[in-house]
Design an enzyme around this catalytic site. Sequence first.
Site, PDB file in Angstrom:
ATOM      1  N   ASP A   1      42.663  58.657 -33.840  1.00  0.00           N
ATOM      2  CA  ASP A   1      44.196  58.471 -32.206  1.00  0.00           C
ATOM      3  C   ASP A   1      43.148  58.826 -30.737  1.00  0.00           C
ATOM      4  OD1 ASP A   1      45.153  57.762 -34.825  1.00  0.00           O
ATOM      5  OD2 ASP A   1      46.888  59.732 -33.019  1.00  0.00           O
TER       6      ASP A   1
ATOM      7  N   HIS B   1      41.206  63.351 -33.541  1.00  0.00           N
ATOM      8  CA  HIS B   1      41.706  62.921 -31.994  1.00  0.00           C
ATOM      9  C   HIS B   1      40.002  62.095 -32.056  1.00  0.00           C
ATOM     10  CE1 HIS B   1      45.372  63.765 -32.401  1.00  0.00           C
ATOM     11  NE2 HIS B   1      45.564  63.167 -31.470  1.00  0.00           N
TER      12      HIS B   1
END
Length: 233
Positions: A42, A188
């Site tokens: 993400d 991430h």
Amino acid sequence: MNNSRLLLLVSIFFVTFSKGFAKEKIFFQGNSNIKKIALTFDDGPNKTSLPKILDLLKSENIKASFFLIGKNIADKKLQVERIHNEGHLVLNHSYTHSNFDKASKKLMISEIEKTNNVINDILGVTPRLYRPPYGIITKDIKLAVKNLEMNIVLWNVDGEDWNSERSLDYVVNTQKKETKNGSIILMHTQPNKEMSYEALKILIPHYRTQGYEFVKLDELLGIEAYQQKDATR
Ligand SMILES: [Zn+2]
């Protein structure tokens, strides 16, 4: 092939088919009977940690899924192209990555559509998988996603690579412990933060030793990653 075997195959097909096209389903994981997992990243794109993660995935021949923040894309089109060209999925993580717990359906449609549009301008494909920032899902968010004929994808493994209070050991061990067949793994790509990259270097060989195959979310979940209209353009 005998009749009962045929019947079994037909039912498996039907379950898969109806699952894959369910409009309102929120996905946390894939099939727990198959040794496949999906790495998801993400908060990109960026020019710092993202290229290092892409280099690593390329050298390991692993395809992954990236949920991008729309407002970060404007000056990083090359990074978005690179994700796509190297065979990964480019997906939607809202436009501003705000806390949307009180946002209206209208605002959510605009947040998601704006990001779909900037991605489509660059790649010619429109994501149909949305991951809500902070995993926050409200009635209006669900209605917006349904309206756009998209699906919500969350995760069932979170080593907390986003949390600066966590050590590398914590991130790695938590991911090892939580991962099972069909897992969707939350990681991430954050600017100025190497935690995910460092964890990944340890986790890839670990997952391989465990016999897991790395797949993209569309394969793990048996759904389309991009909107169908793109295919006929
Ligand atoms: Zn995020």
